[in-house]
Each structure stands twice: as structure tokens, then as C-alpha cells.
Write a protein that holds these residues in place. Structure first.
Motif, mmCIF file in Angstrom:
data_model
loop_
_atom_site.group_PDB
_atom_site.id
_atom_site.type_symbol
_atom_site.label_atom_id
_atom_site.label_comp_id
_atom_site.label_asym_id
_atom_site.label_seq_id
_atom_site.Cartn_x
_atom_site.Cartn_y
_atom_site.Cartn_z
ATOM 1 N N GLY A 21 12.047 -39.283 77.986
ATOM 2 C CA GLY A 21 10.839 -38.447 78.102
ATOM 3 C C GLY A 21 10.262 -38.089 76.739
ATOM 4 N N GLY A 22 11.125 -37.891 75.766
ATOM 5 C CA GLY A 22 10.646 -37.568 74.421
ATOM 6 C C GLY A 22 10.028 -38.769 73.727
ATOM 7 N N ALA A 23 10.473 -39.975 74.120
ATOM 8 C CA ALA A 23 10.063 -41.175 73.385
ATOM 9 C C ALA A 23 8.980 -41.978 74.100
ATOM 10 N N ASP A 24 8.893 -41.832 75.418
ATOM 11 C CA ASP A 24 8.047 -42.731 76.211
ATOM 12 C C ASP A 24 6.918 -41.942 76.871
ATOM 13 N N ARG A 25 5.692 -42.192 76.406
ATOM 14 C CA ARG A 25 4.525 -41.488 76.948
ATOM 15 C C ARG A 25 4.352 -41.696 78.443
ATOM 16 N N LYS A 26 4.896 -42.810 78.955
ATOM 17 C CA LYS A 26 4.691 -43.115 80.375
ATOM 18 C C LYS A 26 5.686 -42.389 81.275
ATOM 19 N N SER A 27 6.737 -41.830 80.682
ATOM 20 C CA SER A 27 7.722 -41.112 81.487
ATOM 21 C C SER A 27 7.128 -39.775 81.957
ATOM 22 N N PRO A 28 7.326 -39.414 83.222
ATOM 23 C CA PRO A 28 6.849 -38.097 83.675
ATOM 24 C C PRO A 28 7.530 -36.955 82.925
ATOM 25 N N VAL A 29 8.679 -37.225 82.339
ATOM 26 C CA VAL A 29 9.387 -36.180 81.592
ATOM 27 C C VAL A 29 8.713 -35.939 80.231
ATOM 28 N N ALA A 53 14.242 -35.063 72.639
ATOM 29 C CA ALA A 53 15.420 -34.435 73.251
ATOM 30 C C ALA A 53 16.639 -34.914 72.488
ATOM 31 N N ASP A 54 17.495 -33.975 72.132
ATOM 32 C CA ASP A 54 18.691 -34.308 71.345
ATOM 33 C C ASP A 54 19.930 -33.898 72.159
ATOM 34 N N PRO A 55 20.594 -34.862 72.791
ATOM 35 C CA PRO A 55 21.746 -34.510 73.641
ATOM 36 C C PRO A 55 22.894 -33.900 72.843
ATOM 37 N N ALA A 56 23.109 -34.359 71.618
ATOM 38 C CA ALA A 56 24.244 -33.860 70.829
ATOM 39 C C ALA A 56 24.057 -32.378 70.502
ATOM 40 N N ALA A 57 22.830 -32.000 70.172
ATOM 41 C CA ALA A 57 22.556 -30.595 69.841
ATOM 42 C C ALA A 57 22.157 -29.795 71.074
#
Ligand code: FMN
Length: 198
Positions: A21-29, A53-57
């Protein structure tokens, strides 16, 4: 066992959706609803662009105008994030704590890496929500329809803020003909997760 019967895999799946979602403009997220409560207890919900979105942090990053009412509302406060992926029939309901950062090195880098067009909206003359005498983009006339130069964009930097959400819980709901599934993961439980009634 169904593929969605595995708690750690579902937590990883939720973060995969958020990272995409953070990287892909086409994702609804990419455009979740961010909800907060103001000092009077009134709820406010708005769409914002998820930048990273940073899963580690366990953080989400979004950008906003430092002068917008939500900046004063959000800093240090609880916040909810809502996204629905129709193709996957997955709803993500996230809760966390909001932090506003405006002027450290990280924010400076983010600002410098944004396109000049993206930075242009921070040239708006009035804080978001200011009443206007008529219909307007809010931008100064001299920059309408144009990409600002690096020099022209300078003053806009003061209006740029980053919103970081420190995620404390993820409520993952999967709708399926074969039977729905819902799990809740909490930082307080070391993200172990538990099944709950859908
Ligand atoms: C698709 C979409 C993306 C948006 N992205 C952002 C964003 O990244 N940051 C932001 O501050 N507002 C964004 N907005 C505008 C907000 O929804 C909202 O109208 C504005 O920020 C004022 O909100 P406030 O009054 O709660 O401060 C977006 C709106 C839409 C429809």
C-alpha cells in the motif's frame, strides 16, 4: 488447515498489504481512512496517502500540511487506520499512536526526495479548512498549472509535516465463502495474535 488459519502468516500478510500500500498507487491500501478524535471528543475521518509502512518498526508514514487542524489533533493521540481490499476481501483496522515530525533530518530527506509537483501543494496560501471567498485551489495564482522550481518551492517547506503512526494493533478480517476469519494482533501481546469472532 486453510492457508488463512495460520496466525503468524496472517500478521505477515497484513504487513505485506501495508508495505504494498505504501509503494503501489493502485493498491486500495495506498489511500486508507485515517480517523481521530478532536479535543471535544468529535470523530474525524479523512482519506490520506500511505507513503510507507515499516514492519520492523511497526510504523506507517503519511504526509500532511503542518497547518491543517489534524496536526494539532493528532500528535501523541490515538489514531485508527482503515483499509479494505476488495480483490482479497480483506479489511485492515489498525490502531496506533500518532506522532508529528516536521523538522529533523529524516523529514528533510523525505521533503527533498518528493517531486516538485508533490511539494507544490504545500505552497497553499491558507491552512486547509480556511473559508475562501470563492472556489479556488488555494494555491497562489503564479504557480497554478505549473511545476515550481527548486527555488520557488523553498518557502513551502515550513508547511510540510510527516505523520507517523506507531502501530499498536492490527485487526485483520478475511471474508470468504468458505467461512470468514478474523484475527487481532497487539503489540502488548508481542504480536502473537488471537482469533476472534468475525
Ligand atoms: C485520495 C485522497 C488522498 C488524500 N491524501 C492526503 C494526504 O496524503 N495528506 C493529507 O493531509 N490530506 C490528504 N487528503 C485530503 C484529506 O482527506 C482532507 O480533506 C484534508 O487533509 C483535510 O483534513 P483535516 O481537516 O482533517 O485536516 C486526501 C484526499 C483524498 C481524496
Amino acid at each position: 488447515m486453510r492457508p488463512d488459519d495460520d496466525l503468524p502468516a496472517m500478521l505477515a500478510h497484513a504487513w505485506t498489504l501495508l508495505v504494498r500500500g505504501g509503494a503501489d498507487r493502485k493498491s486500495p491500501v495506498h489511500t486508507p481512512v485515517i480517523a481521530s478524535v478532536d479535543e471535544h471528543g468529535l470523530p474525524h475521518a479523512r482519506v490520506m496517502v500511505l507513503r510507507k509502512a515499516d514492519p520492523a518498526a511497526a510504523t506507517l508514514r503519511l504526509h500532511t500540511d503542518a497547518r491543517s487542524p489534524k496536526v494539532a489533533q493528532l500528535n501523541g493521540m490515538p489514531v485508527a487506520v482503515l483499509a479494505y481490499l476488495p480483490a482479497e476481501q480483506v479489511q485492515l483496522r489498525i490502531t496506533g499512536t500518532a506522532r508529528i515530525l516536521t523538522d529533523d533530518e529524516v523529514v528533510e530527506d523525505i521533503w527533498n526526495q518528493s517531486t516538485l509537483f508533490a511539494r507544490r501543494c504545500y505552497l497553499a496560501e491558507h491552512p486547509p479548512g480556511t473559508p475562501l471567498p470563492g472556489p479556488s485551489t488555494g494555491l497562489p495564482a503564479w504557480i497554478e498549472g505549473q511545476q515550481p522550481t527548486a527555488e520557488q518551492i523553498g518557502p513551502a517547506r515550513a508547511n510540510f509535516a510527516t505523520l507517523w503512526i506507531e502501530v499498536t494493533a492490527i485487526d485483520w478480517l478475511h471474508l470468504a465463502n468458505s467461512g470468514h476469519r478474523r484475527a487481532v494482533f497487539r503489540s502488548t501481546n508481542d504480536w502473537a495474535g488471537e482469533w476472534v469472532a468475525p
